[in-house]
Design a protein around this motif. Sequence first.
Motif, short mmCIF file in Angstrom:
data_model
loop_
_atom_site.label_atom_id
_atom_site.label_comp_id
_atom_site.label_asym_id
_atom_site.label_seq_id
_atom_site.Cartn_x
_atom_site.Cartn_y
_atom_site.Cartn_z
N MET A 1 1.70 -10.84 -26.57
CA MET A 1 2.30 -11.87 -27.39
C MET A 1 1.33 -13.02 -27.59
SD MET A 1 5.99 -13.57 -26.81
CE MET A 1 5.96 -15.31 -26.64
N LYS A 2 1.12 -13.42 -28.81
CA LYS A 2 0.20 -14.50 -29.14
C LYS A 2 0.86 -15.86 -28.87
CE LYS A 2 -2.70 -16.10 -32.89
NZ LYS A 2 -3.07 -15.93 -34.27
N PRO A 3 0.16 -16.79 -28.17
CA PRO A 3 0.77 -18.09 -27.90
C PRO A 3 0.91 -18.89 -29.18
CG PRO A 3 -1.49 -18.05 -27.14
CD PRO A 3 -1.16 -16.66 -27.60
N SER A 4 1.98 -19.64 -29.27
CA SER A 4 2.18 -20.48 -30.45
C SER A 4 1.37 -21.76 -30.31
CB SER A 4 3.65 -20.82 -30.62
OG SER A 4 4.07 -21.69 -29.60
N PRO A 5 0.93 -22.35 -31.41
CA PRO A 5 0.14 -23.58 -31.34
C PRO A 5 0.86 -24.72 -30.63
CG PRO A 5 0.01 -22.64 -33.52
CD PRO A 5 1.03 -21.84 -32.75
N ALA A 6 2.17 -24.77 -30.73
CA ALA A 6 2.92 -25.86 -30.12
C ALA A 6 2.93 -25.77 -28.59
CB ALA A 6 4.34 -25.87 -30.64
N THR A 7 2.79 -24.57 -28.04
CA THR A 7 2.88 -24.42 -26.59
C THR A 7 1.53 -24.14 -25.93
OG1 THR A 7 3.34 -22.07 -26.81
CG2 THR A 7 5.24 -23.56 -26.72
N SER A 8 0.50 -23.89 -26.70
CA SER A 8 -0.79 -23.55 -26.13
C SER A 8 -1.69 -24.78 -26.06
CB SER A 8 -1.46 -22.49 -27.00
OG SER A 8 -2.72 -22.20 -26.49
N LEU A 9 -2.27 -25.00 -24.88
CA LEU A 9 -3.21 -26.10 -24.73
C LEU A 9 -4.62 -25.59 -24.95
CD1 LEU A 9 -1.86 -28.06 -21.65
CD2 LEU A 9 -1.78 -28.72 -24.04
N HIS A 10 -4.91 -25.23 -26.15
CA HIS A 10 -6.25 -24.79 -26.52
C HIS A 10 -6.75 -25.74 -27.59
CE1 HIS A 10 -9.61 -22.45 -27.97
NE2 HIS A 10 -9.51 -21.73 -26.86
N ALA A 46 -12.95 -29.55 -15.86
CA ALA A 46 -14.04 -29.66 -14.88
C ALA A 46 -14.08 -31.06 -14.27
CB ALA A 46 -15.37 -29.33 -15.54
N ALA A 47 -13.82 -32.08 -15.07
CA ALA A 47 -13.92 -33.45 -14.60
C ALA A 47 -12.69 -33.89 -13.80
CB ALA A 47 -14.12 -34.40 -15.77
N THR A 48 -11.50 -33.45 -14.23
CA THR A 48 -10.28 -33.96 -13.60
C THR A 48 -9.50 -32.91 -12.83
OG1 THR A 48 -8.87 -33.50 -15.52
CG2 THR A 48 -9.99 -35.64 -15.45
N GLY A 49 -9.74 -31.63 -13.12
CA GLY A 49 -8.98 -30.58 -12.48
C GLY A 49 -7.60 -30.38 -13.10
N ARG A 50 -7.34 -31.05 -14.20
CA ARG A 50 -6.04 -30.97 -14.88
C ARG A 50 -6.25 -30.60 -16.34
NH1 ARG A 50 -3.27 -36.60 -13.79
NH2 ARG A 50 -1.76 -35.63 -15.17
N ASP A 51 -5.15 -30.20 -16.99
CA ASP A 51 -5.20 -29.93 -18.42
C ASP A 51 -5.32 -31.24 -19.18
OD1 ASP A 51 -5.04 -27.17 -18.29
OD2 ASP A 51 -2.86 -27.16 -18.35
N CYS A 52 -5.72 -31.15 -20.41
CA CYS A 52 -5.89 -32.32 -21.27
C CYS A 52 -4.57 -33.06 -21.46
CB CYS A 52 -6.43 -31.87 -22.63
SG CYS A 52 -6.69 -33.22 -23.78
N GLN A 53 -4.58 -34.36 -21.31
CA GLN A 53 -3.38 -35.18 -21.46
C GLN A 53 -3.23 -35.75 -22.86
OE1 GLN A 53 -1.11 -35.54 -18.74
NE2 GLN A 53 -2.45 -33.85 -18.14
N THR A 54 -4.26 -35.58 -23.71
CA THR A 54 -4.19 -36.11 -25.07
C THR A 54 -3.93 -35.04 -26.10
OG1 THR A 54 -6.58 -35.92 -25.38
CG2 THR A 54 -5.75 -38.01 -24.49
N PHE A 55 -3.59 -33.82 -25.67
CA PHE A 55 -3.33 -32.72 -26.59
C PHE A 55 -2.18 -33.09 -27.53
CE2 PHE A 55 -0.97 -28.94 -27.83
CZ PHE A 55 -1.97 -28.17 -28.38
N ALA A 56 -2.42 -32.91 -28.84
CA ALA A 56 -1.39 -33.12 -29.85
C ALA A 56 -1.48 -31.96 -30.83
CB ALA A 56 -1.62 -34.44 -30.58
N PRO A 57 -0.41 -31.18 -30.98
CA PRO A 57 -0.49 -30.01 -31.86
C PRO A 57 -0.77 -30.39 -33.30
CG PRO A 57 1.75 -30.32 -31.03
CD PRO A 57 0.89 -31.35 -30.39
N LYS A 58 -1.53 -29.54 -33.97
CA LYS A 58 -1.81 -29.75 -35.39
C LYS A 58 -0.52 -29.61 -36.18
CE LYS A 58 -6.52 -28.03 -35.56
NZ LYS A 58 -7.40 -27.03 -36.15
N THR A 59 -0.43 -30.36 -37.26
CA THR A 59 0.73 -30.22 -38.13
C THR A 59 0.53 -28.99 -39.01
OG1 THR A 59 -0.31 -31.69 -39.72
CG2 THR A 59 1.23 -32.68 -38.18
#
Length: 61
Positions: A1-10, A46-59
């Motif tokens: 199943m392909k991840p949706s843009p709204a739920t994927s932190l890529h 690598a710097a924080t050990g956490r996922d990005c906190q500024t992620f905003a899904p594309k419209t």
Amino acid sequence: MKPSPATSLHCRFCRHYYITHDVRFPYGCRAMDFKSKRLPLQEVRAATGRDCQTFAPKTPR
């Protein structure tokens, strides 16, 4: 199943991600104002050990 843009932190699904066209630093993040050789998500992890906190899904287009 392909991840949706709204739920994927890529980076490719984030509105802040861009390609810089700089051979040395091809990937960029406008939210954190930096360019890097690796995807911004990888740099943040690598710097924080956490996922990005500024992620905003594309419209959707």
